[in-house]
Design an enzyme around this catalytic site. Structure first.
Site, PDB file in Angstrom:
ATOM      1  N   SER A 161      -1.696  12.542  -1.195  1.00 21.23           N
ATOM      2  CA  SER A 161      -2.082  11.224  -1.712  1.00 21.23           C
ATOM      3  C   SER A 161      -2.587  11.359  -3.132  1.00 21.23           C
ATOM      4  O   SER A 161      -3.594  12.048  -3.386  1.00 21.23           O
ATOM      5  CB  SER A 161      -3.180  10.625  -0.833  1.00 21.23           C
ATOM      6  OG  SER A 161      -3.750   9.521  -1.503  1.00 21.23           O
ATOM      7  N   HIS A 219       2.348  10.133  -1.412  1.00 23.67           N
ATOM      8  CA  HIS A 219       1.679   8.958  -0.849  1.00 23.67           C
ATOM      9  C   HIS A 219       0.948   8.219  -1.970  1.00 23.67           C
ATOM     10  O   HIS A 219       0.147   8.805  -2.703  1.00 23.67           O
ATOM     11  CB  HIS A 219       0.700   9.430   0.219  1.00 23.67           C
ATOM     12  CG  HIS A 219       0.032   8.352   0.995  1.00 23.67           C
ATOM     13  ND1 HIS A 219       0.634   7.708   2.054  1.00 23.67           N
ATOM     14  CD2 HIS A 219      -1.207   7.812   0.891  1.00 23.67           C
ATOM     15  CE1 HIS A 219      -0.202   6.814   2.565  1.00 23.67           C
ATOM     16  NE2 HIS A 219      -1.337   6.855   1.871  1.00 23.67           N
ATOM     17  N   ASP A 270      -1.455   5.048  -2.781  1.00 23.72           N
ATOM     18  CA  ASP A 270      -2.368   4.062  -2.194  1.00 23.72           C
ATOM     19  C   ASP A 270      -2.551   2.884  -3.140  1.00 23.72           C
ATOM     20  O   ASP A 270      -3.178   3.006  -4.188  1.00 23.72           O
ATOM     21  CB  ASP A 270      -3.726   4.719  -1.908  1.00 23.72           C
ATOM     22  CG  ASP A 270      -3.645   5.688  -0.751  1.00 23.72           C
ATOM     23  OD1 ASP A 270      -3.253   5.254   0.349  1.00 23.72           O
ATOM     24  OD2 ASP A 270      -3.951   6.876  -0.948  1.00 23.72           O
ATOM     25  N   MET A 303      -4.295  -0.539  -3.702  1.00 19.49           N
ATOM     26  CA  MET A 303      -5.448  -1.323  -3.221  1.00 19.49           C
ATOM     27  C   MET A 303      -5.696  -2.467  -4.196  1.00 19.49           C
ATOM     28  O   MET A 303      -5.622  -2.281  -5.412  1.00 19.49           O
ATOM     29  CB  MET A 303      -6.698  -0.455  -3.135  1.00 19.49           C
ATOM     30  CG  MET A 303      -6.509   0.818  -2.321  1.00 19.49           C
ATOM     31  SD  MET A 303      -8.082   1.656  -2.069  1.00 19.49           S
ATOM     32  CE  MET A 303      -7.534   3.253  -1.466  1.00 19.49           C
ATOM     33  N   HIS A 312       1.557   2.936   0.417  1.00 22.07           N
ATOM     34  CA  HIS A 312       0.629   2.423   1.426  1.00 22.07           C
ATOM     35  C   HIS A 312      -0.093   1.230   0.810  1.00 22.07           C
ATOM     36  O   HIS A 312      -0.997   1.405  -0.014  1.00 22.07           O
ATOM     37  CB  HIS A 312      -0.335   3.553   1.814  1.00 22.07           C
ATOM     38  CG  HIS A 312      -1.411   3.143   2.766  1.00 22.07           C
ATOM     39  ND1 HIS A 312      -2.512   3.934   3.028  1.00 22.07           N
ATOM     40  CD2 HIS A 312      -1.565   2.039   3.547  1.00 22.07           C
ATOM     41  CE1 HIS A 312      -3.295   3.323   3.901  1.00 22.07           C
ATOM     42  NE2 HIS A 312      -2.746   2.170   4.233  1.00 22.07           N
ATOM     43  N   MET A 323      -2.614  -1.437   0.750  1.00 21.83           N
ATOM     44  CA  MET A 323      -3.862  -1.981   1.311  1.00 21.83           C
ATOM     45  C   MET A 323      -4.146  -3.255   0.528  1.00 21.83           C
ATOM     46  O   MET A 323      -5.041  -3.307  -0.323  1.00 21.83           O
ATOM     47  CB  MET A 323      -4.981  -0.946   1.179  1.00 21.83           C
ATOM     48  CG  MET A 323      -4.866   0.162   2.213  1.00 21.83           C
ATOM     49  SD  MET A 323      -5.784   1.637   1.756  1.00 21.83           S
ATOM     50  CE  MET A 323      -4.552   2.442   0.755  1.00 21.83           C
ATOM     51  N   MET A 336      -4.689   4.941  10.603  1.00 23.46           N
ATOM     52  CA  MET A 336      -5.803   5.393   9.769  1.00 23.46           C
ATOM     53  C   MET A 336      -6.731   6.244  10.625  1.00 23.46           C
ATOM     54  O   MET A 336      -7.067   5.875  11.756  1.00 23.46           O
ATOM     55  CB  MET A 336      -6.604   4.207   9.221  1.00 23.46           C
ATOM     56  CG  MET A 336      -5.863   3.290   8.254  1.00 23.46           C
ATOM     57  SD  MET A 336      -5.176   4.078   6.788  1.00 23.46           S
ATOM     58  CE  MET A 336      -6.615   4.857   6.038  1.00 23.46           C
ATOM     59  N   ASP A 378      -3.670   9.225   8.291  1.00 24.32           N
ATOM     60  CA  ASP A 378      -4.156   9.098   6.916  1.00 24.32           C
ATOM     61  C   ASP A 378      -5.674   9.005   6.928  1.00 24.32           C
ATOM     62  O   ASP A 378      -6.234   8.055   7.484  1.00 24.32           O
ATOM     63  CB  ASP A 378      -3.537   7.830   6.298  1.00 24.32           C
ATOM     64  CG  ASP A 378      -3.890   7.660   4.830  1.00 24.32           C
ATOM     65  OD1 ASP A 378      -4.572   8.532   4.260  1.00 24.32           O
ATOM     66  OD2 ASP A 378      -3.465   6.632   4.254  1.00 24.32           O
TER      67      ASP A 378
HETATM   68  C1  DX5 Z   1      -7.620   5.738   1.917  1.00 26.56           C
HETATM   69  C2  DX5 Z   1      -6.201   6.143   1.667  1.00 26.56           C
HETATM   70  C3  DX5 Z   1      -5.888   7.561   1.855  1.00 26.56           C
HETATM   71  C4  DX5 Z   1      -6.686   8.536   1.047  1.00 26.56           C
HETATM   72  C5  DX5 Z   1      -6.897   9.729   1.894  1.00 26.56           C
HETATM   73  O1  DX5 Z   1      -7.713   4.419   2.311  1.00 26.56           O
HETATM   74  O2  DX5 Z   1      -5.312   5.403   2.490  1.00 26.56           O
HETATM   75  O3  DX5 Z   1      -4.494   7.787   1.650  1.00 26.56           O
HETATM   76  O4  DX5 Z   1      -6.071   8.931  -0.138  1.00 26.56           O
HETATM   77  O5  DX5 Z   1      -7.724  10.594   1.219  1.00 26.56           O
HETATM   78  P1  DX5 Z   1      -8.345  11.878   1.908  1.00 26.56           P
HETATM   79  O6  DX5 Z   1      -7.183  12.740   2.321  1.00 26.56           O
HETATM   80  O7  DX5 Z   1      -9.169  12.454   0.851  1.00 26.56           O
HETATM   81  O8  DX5 Z   1      -9.127  11.416   3.097  1.00 26.56           O
HETATM   82 ZN    ZN Z   2      -3.196   5.956   2.281  1.00 24.72          ZN
END
Ligand code: DX5
Ligand code: ZN
Length: 248
Positions: free
Chosen positions: A23, A47, A49, A51, A80, A82, A151, A189
Site C-alpha cells: 500500500s 494498492h 488508498d 480517501m 481501494h 474509501m 478490513m 487489509d
Molecule cells: C487503511 C488502508 C490500508 C493501509 C494499511 O484504511 O486501507 O490499505 O494502507 O496500512 P498498514 O499495512 O500499515 O496497516
Molecule cells: Zn487499503
C-alpha cells in the site's frame, strides 16, 4: 477421488497464487513513482488508498495521481476507494486503467450495479467490508465480484494494530466462496505484517495488503517476498488440517 475426504479449498491444485499488494499509503508521497518501482518484480498489485475526507476523515489521493501512477509503473493498480458515492466516482478509476476497483459496502446503495459498471468499464470489481460491518448480508452478492476486501482494522489510517477477530469474516466468506465455486479473491487489509500474514492466509485470504510492513522495511521488495512466503506457510497449515466432516 472416491474414498478420500473432500479437498479443502487450500489444498486444491488450482488454489490461486497468493498475492501481495504493497500500500503506497505508507510510501513517500513525494516520490510515488520510485516507491512503486521499488516493489516491481516482487509485488503482484500496487494498492492505492483513495480517501475523500467524508467516508473516512483522512484525505489522500484521487484520480489524477492514479493516472500518473498508471503511467509510472507496470504493476496493476488495486484501487481501494474509501469514498462516498462510489457509484459516481468509481467508474473513472476503471476507465483510467485500474486493474481492480474496490468500493465500500457501507457507502453503496446498490453494490451489484456498481460492480456491473466497473466491469463494463474494464476493471475487476471489489467489495470492501469495514471493521464493524458483518459479512453475512453480502455473501449472496459475491458472485458479482472478483474481490472481497475484508478490513482487518478500521478503514482510514495506516499503521494500526491488526484485529485477529475479524478473520472470522474471512473464514465465513471463504467457506461461502468454496461451496458456491466462486472465483473470488479474498483480500485482507490492515496491520498485515510478518506476525499476522500467516493467520490471514490460514483463514482463507489469498491477497494481502501491506503498507507499513513493506515501506518501513530497508528493502521493500524483500519484505514483499517474505510476506508471500509466510502467507504460503499459513495456507499450508490450513491444508494440513483435516477438513470438517471429511472422513467418508
Ligand atoms: C487503511 C488502508 C490500508 C493501509 C494499511 O484504511 O486501507 O490499505 O494502507 O496500512 P498498514 O499495512 O500499515 O496497516
Ligand atoms: Zn487499503
Amino acid at each position: 477421488m472416491r474414498g478420500l475426504p473432500p479437498a479443502p479449498y487450500t489444498c486444491r491444485v488450482i488454489a490461486p497464487q497468493l498475492l501481495v499488494a504493497p500500500s503506497i499509503l505508507a510510501a513517500d508521497f513525494a516520490h510515488l513513482a520510485d516507491e512503486a518501482r521499488a516493489v516491481e518484480g516482487a509485488a503482484d498489485w500496487l494498492h492505492v488508498d483513495v480517501m475523500d475526507n467524508h467516508f473516512v476523515p483522512n484525505l489522500t489521493i484521487g484520480l489524477p495521481v492514479v493516472r500518473s501512477l498508471l503511467a509510472a509503473t507496470v504493476l496493476p493498480l488495486d484501487c481501494h476507494l474509501m469514498i462516498e458515492a462510489p457509484q459516481r466516482w468509481g467508474v473513472g478509476y476503471a476507465e483510467a486503467g485500474a486493474y481492480n476497483v474496490t468500493f465500500h459496502a457501507e457507502a453503496a446503495d446498490n453494490p451489484v450495479a456498481i460492480a456491473r459498471d466497473l466491469r463494463a468499464a474494464g476493471s475487476r470489481a471489489g467489495l470492501a467490508i469495514d471493521r464493524d460491518t458483518p459479512v453475512e448480508p453480502y455473501l449472496e452478492l459475491l458472485q458479482h465480484f472478483d474481490v472481497l476486501l475484508i478490513m482487518t482494522i478500521k478503514a482510514g489510517l495506516g499503521g494500526q494494530r491488526f484485529l485477529p477477530e475479524l478473520l472470522e469474516k474471512v473464514r465465513t466468506a471463504r467457506q461461502h466462496a468454496a461451496s458456491g465455486h466462486l472465483e473470488l479473491r479474498i483480500e485482507v487489509d490492515g496491520g498485515i505484517d510478518e506476525q499476522t500474514v500467516a493467520a490471514a492466509a490460514e483463514a482463507g485470504a489469498d491477497a494481502f495488503v501491506a503498507g507499513t510492513a513493506v515501506y518501513s522495511a530497508a528493502d521493500p521488495a524483500a519484505a514483499v517476498r517474505r510476506l508471500r512466503q509466510l502467507a504460503g506457510d499459513g495456507r499450508q497449515l490450513a491444508s494440513d488440517r483435516p477438513s470438517p466432516g471429511g472422513t467418508d
